[in-house]
Write an enzyme that holds these catalytic residues in place. Structure first.
Site, PDB file in Angstrom:
ATOM      1  CB  CYS A  81      -0.918   0.012   1.221  1.00  0.00           C
ATOM      2  SG  CYS A  81      -0.021  -0.213   2.757  1.00  0.00           S
ATOM      3  N   GLY A 107      -1.941   1.095  -4.519  1.00  0.00           N
ATOM      4  CA  GLY A 107      -3.153   0.519  -3.965  1.00  0.00           C
ATOM      5  C   GLY A 107      -4.372   1.100  -4.631  1.00  0.00           C
ATOM      6  CG  ASN A 182       3.929   0.070   2.642  1.00  0.00           C
ATOM      7  OD1 ASN A 182       3.550  -1.038   2.277  1.00  0.00           O
ATOM      8  ND2 ASN A 182       4.840   0.754   1.990  1.00  0.00           N
ATOM      9  N   GLY A 183       3.354  -2.617   4.972  1.00  0.00           N
ATOM     10  CA  GLY A 183       4.259  -3.690   5.342  1.00  0.00           C
ATOM     11  C   GLY A 183       3.503  -4.917   5.806  1.00  0.00           C
ATOM     12  CB  CYS A 317      11.541  -3.995  -0.871  1.00  0.00           C
ATOM     13  SG  CYS A 317      10.710  -4.933  -2.163  1.00  0.00           S
ATOM     14  CE1 TYR A 323       4.628  -4.347 -12.221  1.00  0.00           C
ATOM     15  CE2 TYR A 323       4.026  -3.887  -9.954  1.00  0.00           C
ATOM     16  CZ  TYR A 323       3.663  -4.125 -11.255  1.00  0.00           C
ATOM     17  OH  TYR A 323       2.352  -4.151 -11.600  1.00  0.00           O
ATOM     18  CB  SER A 364       6.210  -2.185 -14.794  1.00  0.00           C
ATOM     19  OG  SER A 364       5.805  -3.399 -15.396  1.00  0.00           O
ATOM     20  CG  ASP A 426       7.099  -7.817 -18.272  1.00  0.00           C
ATOM     21  OD1 ASP A 426       6.924  -6.725 -17.698  1.00  0.00           O
ATOM     22  OD2 ASP A 426       6.271  -8.752 -18.244  1.00  0.00           O
ATOM     23  CB  CYS A 514      15.265  -7.419   1.233  1.00  0.00           C
ATOM     24  SG  CYS A 514      14.427  -9.011   1.428  1.00  0.00           S
ATOM     25  CB  CYS A 517      11.513 -12.197  -4.228  1.00  0.00           C
ATOM     26  SG  CYS A 517      12.367 -10.715  -4.798  1.00  0.00           S
TER      27      CYS A 517
END
Length: 556
Positions: A81, A107, A182-183, A317, A323, A364, A426, A514, A517
């Site tokens: 968000c 959001g 947010n988180g 992040c 993105y 994006s 992409d 981080c 992912c």
């Protein structure tokens, strides 16, 4: 606040601060150690000092649910968000409204604003829908005052959706407090279970409500120390803004997973936002980030910086630069536009291929595609046109059209593609189903060759820090090698941004990001059997994400 002046550095609201220096004074854990206790009167949504107005522009039959059920929509990780906080401007609610517009990409399914009126009453309006759908002139007129916080989120369809839209406001024994978060907290279920065991009653399924309960039971004084006390118990990602009858407080978790910046308007008003693009719209000058582990308290005496707790190495992040954030934002001290442009240049250098035209999956992938094209010396053109007017209502044909969902959002330009060797850029690939449909669209439009270049490393693991990703088993790069993904998608060649090259580009800052992912190595490991994902937020290969029930979204 006089009692804390010895550990505070004060800035005049009207003075231009010098460039801040890291780090801050530590507030040791032994200062505050309250125990859990029943909450017979600690939290109340019927406090006499609380005026709560709720607005909803949609019901559970959300038209986007049709899109979610359509196989053409491939979910990517979506950011949780966006948050905004404003102190010291008579037009606080309207400025908050505009700032939320700038953060709409973070959001799109729920929005809310809380203000403090002249008689020190917290007034709130929240609703389901876009910012422009939730608010109008008459509603903003109901939100007077010079302090405001706001929130946009990817809420989900269902009867429980509205009650989870932030900001949350609650009354407790020392007044009222509002929060926008947010988180994602990785120890949410344990904290909630402990609180419920001691008498707490919860009204939502959001982990943010836990923070309000922890503040309510804290014995610490003054108010910002209650926030410190609560945050010492939290594990995971949180960038939050709080509002009381006379204060605005901003806090960021010790790892700094999610972004939060501070700016100032020409009249001295202090502004906090998830991205600098929100500051730009309301003509606030960017000053700095809220540092990991920092608590910033804004009141009539100025801005005071506190340290939440001894903070480890930041783990910001990396997907904010790949993105989530708008290209015109500065995030973690870096230009998002420049990051994506360089990612495209790296792809052209390391994974170049003979081609006639470079195109992007909008929106994006555009900046990375520009970088690729410039480095490769090949023209960038719009081979895919995105419709920005789809997603609210549409009627799906009774006879199923292949790739209907993707065609609804993206239209290939035959004049650009026909007979050409095409590189399509992409930002990422998650499940791979949308990518395969895009490749098919390009071929059907006459592309001679289709080469996919992805401006991020392969995503192999779920995120627990405010980003909603599919389970690891659903991530195509977790199940397949690059050549297998290429065959599944159906393109002539496929290349991802090299993880090692990405870290090399980030230089000394690489250790502050981080990459869970991409690696599966989590800076804060979940301590429970299952952890709630980022609250219903997804990204969808640049299109529209799925709409899971708000009570769902649990991953092992």
């Amino acid at each position: 606040m006089a009692a804390t002046s010895s550990i505070s550095s004060s800035l005049s609201l009207n003075a231009k601060p010098n460039k801040p220096s890291k780090p801050f004074r530590f507030l040791r854990n032994h200062l505050l150690k309250p125990s859990f206790s029943p909450l017979p009167a600690s939290l109340s949504t019927s406090s006499p000092s609380l005026h709560h107005t709720v607005s909803s522009s949609r019901n559970s039959n959300h038209p986007l649910a049709l899109l979610a059920d359509n196989d053409d929509y491939d979910e990517k990780p979506r950011e949780e968000c966006g948050v905004v906080g404003i102190y010291g401007d008579s037009e606080a609610s309207r400025l908050c409204y505009l700032a939320l517009h700038a953060l709409q990409h973070r959001g799109q399914e729920g929005a809310g604003i809380v203000t403090v009126s002249k008689d020190k009453v917290l007034q709130t309006i929240t609703g389901v829908g876009l910012v422009s759908e939730v608010f109008n002139e008459s509603k903003l007129d109901q939100l007077p005052g010079d302090i405001a916080i706001g929130h946009v989120r990817y809420s989900t369809a269902g009867s429980s959706m509205l009650k989870n839209v932030q900001p949350f406001v609650a009354g407790y024994r020392f007044g009222s407090v509002g929060v926008a978060h947010n988180g994602n907290l990785v120890n949410y279920t344990k904290l909630r279970a402990d609180l419920e065991e001691n008498g707490s009653i919860f009204n939502t399924s959001s982990d943010t409500e836990v923070v309000l309960h922890l503040i309510a039971i804290s014995k610490a004084r003054p108010f910002f120390m209650r926030i410190v006390d609560a945050c010492e118990k939290l594990q995971g990602a949180y960038s939050m803004v709080f509002v009381t009858e006379d204060k605005l407080v901003a806090v960021r978790d010790p790892h700094g997973f999610r972004p939060l910046v501070m700016g100032r308007r020409s009249n001295g008003a202090v502004v906090f936002a998830s991205e600098t693009c929100a500051l730009d719209l309301i003509e606030a000058t960017y000053e700095r980030e809220v540092y990991p582990g920092e608590v910033l308290v804004v009141d009539k005496d100025g801005v005071k910086s506190q340290c939440l707790m001894p903070h480890p190495e930041p783990k910001q992040c990396i997907f904010e630069h790949i993105y989530f954030s708008l290209p015109n934002s500065i995030v973690f001290g870096r230009s998002v536009y420049e990051s994506r442009y360089v990612f495209g240049e790296i792809l052209a250098t390391e994974s170049g291929v003979d081609c006639d035209v470079v195109i992007a999956v909008p929106d994006s992938g555009v900046v990375a595609a520009l970088g690729y094209a410039a480095k490769a010396g090949v023209a960038f053109q719009q081979g895919l046109i995105r419709s920005h007017y789809v997603g609210r209502t549409f009627i799906e044909p009774s006879q199923k059209i292949r790739d209907f969902g993707v065609k609804l959002k993206l239209s290939p330009v035959r004049g650009v593609l026909e007979g050409k060797r095409v590189v399509v850029v992409d930002d990422s690939i998650v499940r791979g189903t949308t990518s395969s449909k895009i490749v098919r669209l390009l071929r059907e439009a006459g592309a001679k060759e289709v080469h996919m270049r992805i401006a991020s490393p392969p995503i192999v693991a779920s995120c627990y820090y405010g980003v909603d990703t599919p389970s690891s088993e659903e991530l195509i790069s977790n199940r397949m090698k690059v050549d297998e993904v290429r065959d599944y998608i159906g393109c002539d060649s496929l290349a991802f941004l090299s993880f090692e090259t990405l870290k090399k580009h980030l230089g000394e800052d690489s250790k502050t990001f981080c990459y869970a992912c991409f690696t599966g190595n989590y800076p804060v490991k979940p301590t429970e059997d299952k952890v709630k994902r980022g609250g219903g937020d997804f990204i969808d290969d640049g299109l529209v994400g799925g709409m899971n029930n708000i009570e769902g979204g649990w991953v092992r």
